[in-house]
Design a protein around this motif. Structure first.
Motif, PDB file in Angstrom:
ATOM      1  N   GLU A 405       0.844  -1.191   0.000  1.00  0.00           N
ATOM      2  CA  GLU A 405       0.000   0.000   0.000  1.00  0.00           C
ATOM      3  C   GLU A 405       0.883   1.246   0.000  1.00  0.00           C
ATOM      4  O   GLU A 405       1.821   1.356   0.788  1.00  0.00           O
ATOM      5  CB  GLU A 405      -0.919   0.003   1.227  1.00  0.00           C
ATOM      6  N   VAL A 406       0.568   2.180  -0.893  1.00  0.00           N
ATOM      7  CA  VAL A 406       1.387   3.381  -1.086  1.00  0.00           C
ATOM      8  C   VAL A 406       0.502   4.608  -0.913  1.00  0.00           C
ATOM      9  O   VAL A 406      -0.552   4.719  -1.561  1.00  0.00           O
ATOM     10  CB  VAL A 406       2.027   3.387  -2.487  1.00  0.00           C
ATOM     11  N   ARG A 420      -2.614   0.647  -4.332  1.00  0.00           N
ATOM     12  CA  ARG A 420      -2.440  -0.699  -3.806  1.00  0.00           C
ATOM     13  C   ARG A 420      -1.821  -1.549  -4.917  1.00  0.00           C
ATOM     14  O   ARG A 420      -2.385  -1.666  -6.010  1.00  0.00           O
ATOM     15  CB  ARG A 420      -3.800  -1.265  -3.374  1.00  0.00           C
ATOM     16  N   VAL A 421      -0.652  -2.112  -4.638  1.00  0.00           N
ATOM     17  CA  VAL A 421       0.102  -2.840  -5.652  1.00  0.00           C
ATOM     18  C   VAL A 421       0.217  -4.298  -5.234  1.00  0.00           C
ATOM     19  O   VAL A 421       0.677  -4.595  -4.121  1.00  0.00           O
ATOM     20  CB  VAL A 421       1.511  -2.237  -5.836  1.00  0.00           C
ATOM     21  N   GLU A 422      -0.218  -5.202  -6.099  1.00  0.00           N
ATOM     22  CA  GLU A 422      -0.037  -6.634  -5.842  1.00  0.00           C
ATOM     23  C   GLU A 422       1.341  -7.052  -6.341  1.00  0.00           C
ATOM     24  O   GLU A 422       1.674  -6.851  -7.506  1.00  0.00           O
ATOM     25  CB  GLU A 422      -1.130  -7.447  -6.538  1.00  0.00           C
ATOM     26  N   VAL A 431       5.550   2.331  -9.676  1.00  0.00           N
ATOM     27  CA  VAL A 431       4.352   3.073  -9.288  1.00  0.00           C
ATOM     28  C   VAL A 431       4.630   4.558  -9.480  1.00  0.00           C
ATOM     29  O   VAL A 431       5.532   5.124  -8.859  1.00  0.00           O
ATOM     30  CB  VAL A 431       3.982   2.803  -7.816  1.00  0.00           C
ATOM     31  N   GLY A 432       3.857   5.216 -10.358  1.00  0.00           N
ATOM     32  CA  GLY A 432       4.001   6.649 -10.556  1.00  0.00           C
ATOM     33  C   GLY A 432       3.538   7.430  -9.333  1.00  0.00           C
ATOM     34  O   GLY A 432       2.567   7.048  -8.664  1.00  0.00           O
ATOM     35  N   PRO A 444       4.163  -2.783   3.212  1.00  0.00           N
ATOM     36  CA  PRO A 444       4.049  -4.122   2.621  1.00  0.00           C
ATOM     37  C   PRO A 444       3.243  -5.054   3.508  1.00  0.00           C
ATOM     38  O   PRO A 444       3.304  -4.956   4.742  1.00  0.00           O
ATOM     39  CB  PRO A 444       5.514  -4.575   2.519  1.00  0.00           C
ATOM     40  N   ARG A 445       2.488  -5.927   2.905  1.00  0.00           N
ATOM     41  CA  ARG A 445       1.683  -6.904   3.650  1.00  0.00           C
ATOM     42  C   ARG A 445       1.906  -8.304   3.062  1.00  0.00           C
ATOM     43  O   ARG A 445       1.864  -8.491   1.865  1.00  0.00           O
ATOM     44  CB  ARG A 445       0.198  -6.541   3.612  1.00  0.00           C
ATOM     45  N   ARG A 446       2.190  -9.244   3.949  1.00  0.00           N
ATOM     46  CA  ARG A 446       2.396 -10.664   3.641  1.00  0.00           C
ATOM     47  C   ARG A 446       3.742 -10.979   2.988  1.00  0.00           C
ATOM     48  O   ARG A 446       4.059 -12.131   2.760  1.00  0.00           O
ATOM     49  CB  ARG A 446       1.259 -11.230   2.778  1.00  0.00           C
ATOM     50  N   THR A 447       4.533  -9.969   2.687  1.00  0.00           N
ATOM     51  CA  THR A 447       5.864 -10.217   2.132  1.00  0.00           C
ATOM     52  C   THR A 447       6.744  -8.987   2.323  1.00  0.00           C
ATOM     53  O   THR A 447       6.247  -7.855   2.217  1.00  0.00           O
ATOM     54  CB  THR A 447       5.789 -10.559   0.633  1.00  0.00           C
ATOM     55  N   PRO A 448       8.018  -9.177   2.608  1.00  0.00           N
ATOM     56  CA  PRO A 448       8.926  -8.023   2.598  1.00  0.00           C
ATOM     57  C   PRO A 448       9.257  -7.632   1.167  1.00  0.00           C
ATOM     58  O   PRO A 448       9.123  -8.438   0.238  1.00  0.00           O
ATOM     59  CB  PRO A 448      10.167  -8.555   3.331  1.00  0.00           C
ATOM     60  N   VAL A 449       9.695  -6.396   0.969  1.00  0.00           N
ATOM     61  CA  VAL A 449      10.075  -5.918  -0.356  1.00  0.00           C
ATOM     62  C   VAL A 449      11.338  -5.058  -0.233  1.00  0.00           C
ATOM     63  O   VAL A 449      11.713  -4.629   0.857  1.00  0.00           O
ATOM     64  CB  VAL A 449       8.951  -5.087  -1.017  1.00  0.00           C
TER      65      VAL A 449
END
Length: 482
Positions: A405-406, A420-422, A431-432, A444-449
């Motif tokens: 989520e941004v 919201r980016v999957e 993401v612009g 981030p949710r459910r995974t690190p990035v």
């Protein structure tokens, strides 16, 4: 009856009595200690042995970040969600070149100024543009203290961070066409001492002036590598704090001698060598792109290179593995390979090494300088201060399918965009962001990035996402045995 008979009876009686007395004494000598020991065992209240416990996490009560000198204002925010005031102080400096000594105490601070902070808004430090600045926050404002520094036209992005005991800078220069300046800042009153190990293509460089560098309290030292270790090859720096606290930063400069262009930008540090690195931030346009890899280990390392885009992670045809000898630095020119790939949507490089390495991708594109340096994974909500103008958020390094989520805001905290980016493994995502956005929240949710913001107005600049510091570790201290 003979006279001897009575005498014999009396002697036998005395022997029997002595034997009975001896038996009783032996019994008591054996039984009494057993009874006493049993009583002690029955009445003893032993305290169970203390279990070893690690440090416990506690709410962060004070925080400080240091911004290098950049000729621009310092922008400050906090992820704590509360309002208040942080304190900023400018720290004077001097040119460095000698080793040894303990420096001075006290210092050359310029006095503290208040910076008003509000939830999701960005405050600005007035003045102090031409010197390092330390920003301090206490109590509720301390968790998630964030600052940044951006100089415009040409665009230069300086990261602000807390002092670290060790930092690695890869791809620095000490020659006429490529040179770097290392700045060491001591935010505390007491003196600090740092050691700098320089490594080149032929091994560790003899640099006595960079050992035991004294940094006076509340001051800074600038070390021009072209003066201290002049040479033409690519270098790496390993900065270790030996005493006190030190924040280190590097200004990197490219100068095409003659009628060529010149540009400079900040070269971010890498916190530690690693075997898997993701380098995000590839500015578009024609120019040179140089990958520099450093190996501090005692064995040769082989590094595989792959390109990250929004479709996959792939190895381009003709891009061979890089071999880095022990305690040395290797350079690979990637302009011919990466230029067309960036035009086609490439977002970054992924390096897989057989041993821990550090790396930097230096881009000199359109007459401007930018660096892609590995950043750590972000597993929880983080905040970044970003430049105004055209820019985008680049994500990669997901270990499983998840969502990011941004939220982008302007300096006053007004929300400009929410996206919201999957995300999924082995892919990059772009993401612009609105031009007016200067405050970015990424969750981030459910995974690190791994993430970075790539700015492209008035030049190129990269702001890495970092995990925020919201707590401190308190050691478990108890009385010990004598």
């Amino acid at each position: 009856m003979t006279p001897s008979t009575p005498s014999t009876r009396r002697s036998g009686g005395r022997s029997a009595g002595a034997s009975r007395a001896l038996d009783l004494t032996v019994v008591l000598a054996i039984v009494l200690p057993l009874i006493t020991g049993a009583a002690v065992l029955l009445t003893r209240t032993d305290t169970p042995a203390a279990q070893d416990r690690g440090p416990a996490a506690s709410a962060l009560g004070a925080a400080s970040v240091v911004c290098p000198a950049a000729g621009s204002p310092v922008a400050v925010t906090t992820a704590s969600g509360t309002s208040g005031a942080a304190l900023a102080e400018g720290l004077g400096g001097r040119a460095g070149g000698g080793s040894g000594g303990s420096g001075g105490s006290g210092g050359s601070g310029r006095g503290e100024v208040e910076v008003a902070l509000a939830p999701d808004a960005v405050g600005t430090v007035p003045g102090l543009a031409d010197e390092p600045v330390v920003v301090r926050a206490e109590d509720d404002l301390a968790p998630g203290l964030v600052a940044g520094r951006v100089a415009e036209r040409p665009l230069r992005v300086a990261e602000c961070a807390a002092p670290a005991p060790e930092q690695w800078f890869t791809g620095v220069g000490a020659g006429a066409g490529h040179s770097s300046v290392l700045e060491l800042v001591n935010p505390d009153n007491g003196p600090a001492v740092a050691d700098v190990v320089v490594t080149g293509r032929a091994g560790v460089v003899d640099a006595p002036d960079l050992r035991g560098v004294a940094v006076p309290g509340r001051s800074s030292v600038r070390l021009d590598l072209a003066d201290l270790v002049p040479r033409r090859d690519e270098l790496s720096l390993h900065v270790t704090t030996q005493r006190g606290r030190v924040h280190s930063s590097v200004v990197d400069r490219i100068d095409e001698l003659g009628a060529g262009a010149a540009a400079e930008d900040f070269l971010p540090p890498q916190p530690e060598p690693a075997t898997s690195l993701t380098l995000l931030g590839l500015p578009a346009g024609p120019g040179s792109r140089t990958l520099v890899v450093a190996n501090d280990g005692d064995s040769e390392v082989r590094v595989g290179l792959r390109v990250l885009d929004e479709r996959s992670v792939f190895a381009p045809e003709g891009l061979e593995d890089v071999r880095v000898a022990p305690q040395s630095v290797a350079r690979v020119q990637l302009g011919a390979t990466l230029g067309p790939l960036v035009a086609d949507g490439a977002l970054g490089l992924v390096l897989d090494a057989t041993g821990p390495v550090t790396a930097t991708l230096r881009s000199f594109v359109g007459g401007d300088l930018a660096h892609a340096v590995p950043a750590g994974e972000v597993a929880s909500s983080t905040v970044a201060v970003v430049p105004e103008g055209r820019k985008r958020l680049v994500l990669g390094g997901a270990t499983s399918t998840g969502v990011v989520e941004v939220v982008a805001r302007d300096a006053s905290g007004e929300e400009l965009a929410a996206k919201r980016v999957e995300v999924s493994p082995d892919r990059g995502f772009a993401v612009g962001l609105p031009a007016r956005a200067v405050h970015l929240t990424v969750t981030p949710r459910r995974t690190p990035v791994v993430g970075a913001v790539v700015a492209a107005t008035g030049g190129s600049g990269v702001v890495r996402l970092r995990e925020l510091v919201r707590s401190s570790l308190v050691p478990d201290v108890r009385p010990g045995l004598p």
